[in-house]
Write a protein that holds these residues in place. Structure first.
Motif, PDB file in Angstrom:
ATOM      1  N   GLU A  45       0.802  -1.232   0.000  1.00  0.00           N
ATOM      2  CA  GLU A  45       0.000   0.000   0.000  1.00  0.00           C
ATOM      3  C   GLU A  45       0.830   1.275   0.000  1.00  0.00           C
ATOM      4  O   GLU A  45       0.329   2.326  -0.342  1.00  0.00           O
ATOM      5  CB  GLU A  45      -0.873   0.073   1.255  1.00  0.00           C
ATOM      6  CG  GLU A  45      -1.977  -0.854   1.296  1.00  0.00           C
ATOM      7  CD  GLU A  45      -2.866  -0.613   2.503  1.00  0.00           C
ATOM      8  OE1 GLU A  45      -2.879   0.477   3.097  1.00  0.00           O
ATOM      9  OE2 GLU A  45      -3.553  -1.569   2.844  1.00  0.00           O
ATOM     10  N   ASP A  46       2.074   1.179   0.438  1.00  0.00           N
ATOM     11  CA  ASP A  46       2.844   2.388   0.702  1.00  0.00           C
ATOM     12  C   ASP A  46       3.754   2.825  -0.445  1.00  0.00           C
ATOM     13  O   ASP A  46       4.290   3.921  -0.400  1.00  0.00           O
ATOM     14  CB  ASP A  46       3.694   2.188   1.965  1.00  0.00           C
ATOM     15  CG  ASP A  46       2.830   1.885   3.178  1.00  0.00           C
ATOM     16  OD1 ASP A  46       1.716   2.441   3.258  1.00  0.00           O
ATOM     17  OD2 ASP A  46       3.253   1.087   4.023  1.00  0.00           O
ATOM     18  N   GLU A  47       3.951   1.997  -1.460  1.00  0.00           N
ATOM     19  CA  GLU A  47       4.941   2.328  -2.488  1.00  0.00           C
ATOM     20  C   GLU A  47       4.464   3.304  -3.544  1.00  0.00           C
ATOM     21  O   GLU A  47       5.223   4.147  -3.995  1.00  0.00           O
ATOM     22  CB  GLU A  47       5.449   1.050  -3.157  1.00  0.00           C
ATOM     23  CG  GLU A  47       6.704   0.571  -2.484  1.00  0.00           C
ATOM     24  CD  GLU A  47       7.275  -0.628  -3.160  1.00  0.00           C
ATOM     25  OE1 GLU A  47       8.320  -0.473  -3.795  1.00  0.00           O
ATOM     26  OE2 GLU A  47       6.684  -1.704  -3.031  1.00  0.00           O
ATOM     27  N   LEU A  48       3.243   3.167  -3.993  1.00  0.00           N
ATOM     28  CA  LEU A  48       2.739   4.027  -5.062  1.00  0.00           C
ATOM     29  C   LEU A  48       2.108   5.255  -4.432  1.00  0.00           C
ATOM     30  O   LEU A  48       1.026   5.190  -3.863  1.00  0.00           O
ATOM     31  CB  LEU A  48       1.729   3.270  -5.929  1.00  0.00           C
ATOM     32  CG  LEU A  48       2.243   1.984  -6.572  1.00  0.00           C
ATOM     33  CD1 LEU A  48       1.125   1.291  -7.328  1.00  0.00           C
ATOM     34  CD2 LEU A  48       3.428   2.265  -7.485  1.00  0.00           C
ATOM     35  N   GLY A  49       2.792   6.385  -4.566  1.00  0.00           N
ATOM     36  CA  GLY A  49       2.346   7.590  -3.894  1.00  0.00           C
ATOM     37  C   GLY A  49       1.501   8.495  -4.769  1.00  0.00           C
ATOM     38  O   GLY A  49       1.129   8.170  -5.907  1.00  0.00           O
ATOM     39  N   PHE A  50       1.215   9.652  -4.232  1.00  0.00           N
ATOM     40  CA  PHE A  50       0.369  10.647  -4.889  1.00  0.00           C
ATOM     41  C   PHE A  50       0.913  11.039  -6.262  1.00  0.00           C
ATOM     42  O   PHE A  50       0.147  11.175  -7.215  1.00  0.00           O
ATOM     43  CB  PHE A  50       0.239  11.883  -3.979  1.00  0.00           C
ATOM     44  CG  PHE A  50      -0.579  12.978  -4.582  1.00  0.00           C
ATOM     45  CD1 PHE A  50      -1.967  12.877  -4.621  1.00  0.00           C
ATOM     46  CD2 PHE A  50       0.028  14.090  -5.134  1.00  0.00           C
ATOM     47  CE1 PHE A  50      -2.730  13.887  -5.198  1.00  0.00           C
ATOM     48  CE2 PHE A  50      -0.724  15.097  -5.709  1.00  0.00           C
ATOM     49  CZ  PHE A  50      -2.104  15.003  -5.738  1.00  0.00           C
ATOM     50  N   ILE A  51       2.213  11.233  -6.360  1.00  0.00           N
ATOM     51  CA  ILE A  51       2.816  11.649  -7.635  1.00  0.00           C
ATOM     52  C   ILE A  51       2.602  10.566  -8.699  1.00  0.00           C
ATOM     53  O   ILE A  51       2.228  10.869  -9.834  1.00  0.00           O
ATOM     54  CB  ILE A  51       4.318  11.973  -7.466  1.00  0.00           C
ATOM     55  CG1 ILE A  51       4.465  13.223  -6.594  1.00  0.00           C
ATOM     56  CG2 ILE A  51       4.998  12.161  -8.813  1.00  0.00           C
ATOM     57  CD1 ILE A  51       5.885  13.546  -6.190  1.00  0.00           C
ATOM     58  N   PHE A  52       2.799   9.301  -8.329  1.00  0.00           N
ATOM     59  CA  PHE A  52       2.578   8.205  -9.268  1.00  0.00           C
ATOM     60  C   PHE A  52       1.142   8.227  -9.782  1.00  0.00           C
ATOM     61  O   PHE A  52       0.895   8.171 -10.986  1.00  0.00           O
ATOM     62  CB  PHE A  52       2.870   6.852  -8.601  1.00  0.00           C
ATOM     63  CG  PHE A  52       2.449   5.680  -9.451  1.00  0.00           C
ATOM     64  CD1 PHE A  52       3.259   5.234 -10.485  1.00  0.00           C
ATOM     65  CD2 PHE A  52       1.227   5.044  -9.236  1.00  0.00           C
ATOM     66  CE1 PHE A  52       2.865   4.175 -11.276  1.00  0.00           C
ATOM     67  CE2 PHE A  52       0.829   3.984 -10.024  1.00  0.00           C
ATOM     68  CZ  PHE A  52       1.650   3.539 -11.055  1.00  0.00           C
ATOM     69  N   TRP A  53       0.172   8.302  -8.870  1.00  0.00           N
ATOM     70  CA  TRP A  53      -1.235   8.253  -9.263  1.00  0.00           C
ATOM     71  C   TRP A  53      -1.623   9.462 -10.106  1.00  0.00           C
ATOM     72  O   TRP A  53      -2.391   9.336 -11.059  1.00  0.00           O
ATOM     73  CB  TRP A  53      -2.133   8.113  -8.043  1.00  0.00           C
ATOM     74  CG  TRP A  53      -1.981   6.771  -7.390  1.00  0.00           C
ATOM     75  CD1 TRP A  53      -1.391   6.495  -6.193  1.00  0.00           C
ATOM     76  CD2 TRP A  53      -2.392   5.503  -7.923  1.00  0.00           C
ATOM     77  NE1 TRP A  53      -1.415   5.143  -5.947  1.00  0.00           N
ATOM     78  CE2 TRP A  53      -2.029   4.504  -6.994  1.00  0.00           C
ATOM     79  CE3 TRP A  53      -3.030   5.114  -9.093  1.00  0.00           C
ATOM     80  CZ2 TRP A  53      -2.282   3.153  -7.202  1.00  0.00           C
ATOM     81  CZ3 TRP A  53      -3.292   3.759  -9.298  1.00  0.00           C
ATOM     82  CH2 TRP A  53      -2.916   2.803  -8.362  1.00  0.00           C
ATOM     83  N   THR A  54      -1.062  10.625  -9.780  1.00  0.00           N
ATOM     84  CA  THR A  54      -1.345  11.831 -10.563  1.00  0.00           C
ATOM     85  C   THR A  54      -0.820  11.678 -11.988  1.00  0.00           C
ATOM     86  O   THR A  54      -1.525  11.991 -12.960  1.00  0.00           O
ATOM     87  CB  THR A  54      -0.710  13.071  -9.893  1.00  0.00           C
ATOM     88  OG1 THR A  54      -1.202  13.178  -8.553  1.00  0.00           O
ATOM     89  CG2 THR A  54      -1.024  14.332 -10.670  1.00  0.00           C
ATOM     90  N   ILE A  55       0.396  11.178 -12.131  1.00  0.00           N
ATOM     91  CA  ILE A  55       0.977  10.960 -13.454  1.00  0.00           C
ATOM     92  C   ILE A  55       0.144   9.945 -14.237  1.00  0.00           C
ATOM     93  O   ILE A  55      -0.106  10.110 -15.441  1.00  0.00           O
ATOM     94  CB  ILE A  55       2.450  10.506 -13.334  1.00  0.00           C
ATOM     95  CG1 ILE A  55       3.302  11.667 -12.800  1.00  0.00           C
ATOM     96  CG2 ILE A  55       2.989  10.009 -14.673  1.00  0.00           C
ATOM     97  CD1 ILE A  55       4.711  11.265 -12.397  1.00  0.00           C
ATOM     98  N   MET A  56      -0.320   8.903 -13.571  1.00  0.00           N
ATOM     99  CA  MET A  56      -1.126   7.881 -14.253  1.00  0.00           C
ATOM    100  C   MET A  56      -2.467   8.450 -14.728  1.00  0.00           C
ATOM    101  O   MET A  56      -2.941   8.095 -15.806  1.00  0.00           O
ATOM    102  CB  MET A  56      -1.346   6.661 -13.358  1.00  0.00           C
ATOM    103  CG  MET A  56      -0.089   5.841 -13.103  1.00  0.00           C
ATOM    104  SD  MET A  56       0.759   5.339 -14.615  1.00  0.00           S
ATOM    105  CE  MET A  56       2.316   6.199 -14.429  1.00  0.00           C
ATOM    106  N   VAL A  57      -3.058   9.338 -13.948  1.00  0.00           N
ATOM    107  CA  VAL A  57      -4.304   9.982 -14.370  1.00  0.00           C
ATOM    108  C   VAL A  57      -4.057  10.809 -15.630  1.00  0.00           C
ATOM    109  O   VAL A  57      -4.829  10.754 -16.595  1.00  0.00           O
ATOM    110  CB  VAL A  57      -4.902  10.849 -13.236  1.00  0.00           C
ATOM    111  CG1 VAL A  57      -5.997  11.766 -13.757  1.00  0.00           C
ATOM    112  CG2 VAL A  57      -5.441   9.970 -12.120  1.00  0.00           C
TER     113      VAL A  57
END
Length: 161
Positions: A45-57
């Protein structure tokens, strides 16, 4: 053991996402996201952070726009009308259900040809616009494959580094 099974599913989802580029019925980007979410909630749960999810969006939005933009651009560039552009976009979807996977190439080509002919274009102009729809599809497909590869590479880098 559970982690290995989840990883096998994630890899399978990523592979299926590329098959979805040829068969638009398979929701490519959704499969990639399911892989990301499986990792997030099934492994760490802790590895993929906000920046990762924002880039994926952002990449997901670009993925959705790639087909429409490429098709519209090339049909217009090759002299097609607004109706030809719209017809090509609809025909890609319809074509995925008719003679898959070739329908996503043939149906838009024929649709643009017919639409342009109905609008009193010469056969040469209509054929040229149809070639534009073909190039739009191919460039959109290339863009989607490239973006999906980038998304998967960023995922791998996010969990390794």
């Amino acid at each position: 053991m559970v982690d290995i099974i989840i990883w096998i599913i994630i890899v399978a989802l990523f592979i299926l996402s590329f098959i979805g580029v040829i068969y638009p019925i398979i929701p490519s980007v959704l499969l990639i996201w399911i892989g990301f979410l499986l990792y997030q909630f099934g492994i760490n749960e802790d590895e993929l952070g906000f920046i990762f999810w924002t880039i994926m969006v952002v990449f997901t939005v670009i993925l959705f726009a790639a087909d429409i933009i490429a098709n519209s651009f090339f049909v217009k560039k090759f002299g097609g009308s607004k109706w030809g552009e719209r017809g090509a976009a609809i025909a890609v979807i319809v074509g995925s259900f008719i003679i898959p996977p070739f329908g996503i190439i043939i149906i838009p080509f024929i649709a643009v040809l017919v639409i342009e002919m109905v609008q009193k274009r010469t056969i040469h102009e209509a054929f040229k616009a149809s070639i534009g729809s073909l190039l739009g599809f191919l460039s959109g497909t290339f863009a989607k494959v490239f973006i999906q590869i980038v998304m998967i590479i960023l995922f791998i880098f996010s969990i390794i580094f």
